[in-house]
Design an enzyme around this catalytic site. Structure first.
Site, short mmCIF file in Angstrom:
data_model
loop_
_atom_site.label_atom_id
_atom_site.label_comp_id
_atom_site.label_asym_id
_atom_site.label_seq_id
_atom_site.Cartn_x
_atom_site.Cartn_y
_atom_site.Cartn_z
N HIS A 116 31.93 -26.42 36.75
CA HIS A 116 32.15 -25.36 37.78
C HIS A 116 31.43 -24.51 37.66
O HIS A 116 31.53 -23.26 38.36
CB HIS A 116 33.05 -25.29 39.12
CG HIS A 116 33.54 -25.80 40.31
ND1 HIS A 116 34.17 -24.86 40.64
CD2 HIS A 116 32.71 -26.73 40.08
CE1 HIS A 116 34.20 -25.46 41.91
NE2 HIS A 116 33.34 -26.23 41.90
N LYS A 169 29.05 -20.93 38.36
CA LYS A 169 27.93 -20.73 39.21
C LYS A 169 27.26 -19.38 38.45
O LYS A 169 27.99 -18.23 38.59
CB LYS A 169 27.93 -20.92 40.66
CG LYS A 169 29.05 -22.12 40.49
CD LYS A 169 29.68 -21.82 42.23
CE LYS A 169 30.23 -23.18 42.56
NZ LYS A 169 31.50 -23.30 41.65
#
Length: 277
Positions: free
Chosen positions: A19, A21
């Site tokens: 997850h 970024k």
């Protein structure tokens, strides 16, 4: 697009979610590092009429005057390279970081989460252990109680133990206090890293009155500009909330100051010492 490369980190073994970024934007005169909260979906990035609010950390690092100049790396740069290699980004891209001056990052830290098992001392560098290490390295460690206001767009199966670990890490603990609280059979117990420190069974128990998690309610979702159809990246499951160990008392409804927008931000606000309600 010849100038765009996507990185797909390994997902073998214990890893079932990636997850993070991160964007590395190479410009002629500088490197822009961006850590956005947005997923790679249109509504997260303001399209579809602007239904979702996100935020981003951004820093521009100038190109070195001479690429042959050698200086000590900042901890930020070291952790960035460590994370990128764990993510299996191409080595020729990682090597380009040497062309830029990371000295503006000397006062900040990069905290990452790398999935899987960690051997030796590598566990100290990532996850909430890495958070505690970063807080400590910045000289922000404290033994006093703190408050944490955590804005989240995804909430999992929270437990008292997990939130306590985040609380301790936010105070600068590198994981040993939490480990002792979870594994010691007798108390008081000595901290493995500091034999002069005693860890009691109720150590850090004050977190229960000092931790708030902001997440949008069903009503807030339904009344938002895009409605439930544009809330696909706002994640929570009722079975977790209804679980016997879920700390429901920490939840607060998360509402943007811009009416109708859903918040997809992930922000832990700076700790304060006042008791919260």
């Amino acid at each position: 697009m010849s100038n765009l490369r996507l990185c797909f980190p390994p997902m073998e073994g214990q890893v079932n979610c990636m997850h993070s970024k991160l964007m590395l934007l190479f410009h002629p005169g500088y490197l822009r590092i961006v850590a956005p909260t947005a997923n790679l979906t249109p509504y997260d990035w303001g399209e579809m009429g602007g239904v979702m609010e996100n935020s981003a950390f951004l820093i521009d690092l100038p190109r070195k005057v001479a690429t042959t100049s050698v200086g000590s790396k900042t901890v930020f740069e070291e952790e960035l390279v460590y994370f990128l290699r764990a993510s299996t980004l191409q080595e020729n891209i990682i090597s380009r970081l040497d062309e830029f001056d990371f000295s503006p990052t000397s006062h900040i830290m990069l905290v990452h989460t790398i999935g899987g098992s960690h051997t030796g001392n590598t566990w100290r560098r990532t996850g909430y252990c890495g958070l505690g290490r970063a807080v400590n390295a910045l000289g922000l460690r404290t033994s006093k109680p703190i408050n944490i206001d955590f804005v989240a767009s995804s909430v999992g199966s929270l437990t008292d133990e997990f939130l306590r670990s985040i609380y301790l890490a936010s105070k600068g603990d590198g994981g040993t206090t939490d480990f002792t609280l979870r594994t010691s059979k007798t108390f008081s117990a000595r901290n493995p890293n500091d034999k002069d420190q005693l860890i009691h069974k109720n150590t850090a128990e004050e977190w229960k009155d000092r931790f708030r998690v902001y997440f949008p309610s069903q009503t807030t979702i339904e009344q938002s500009r895009g409605g439930p159809d544009c809330a696909g990246t706002i994640c929570f499951q009722s079975k977790w909330y209804e679980g016997p160990k879920f700390p429901r008392h920490v939840l607060r409804d998360c509402k943007s100051r811009r009416p109708g927008l859903l918040m997809h931000n992930k922000v832990a606000l700076p700790p304060s010492a006042e008791v919260i309600s």
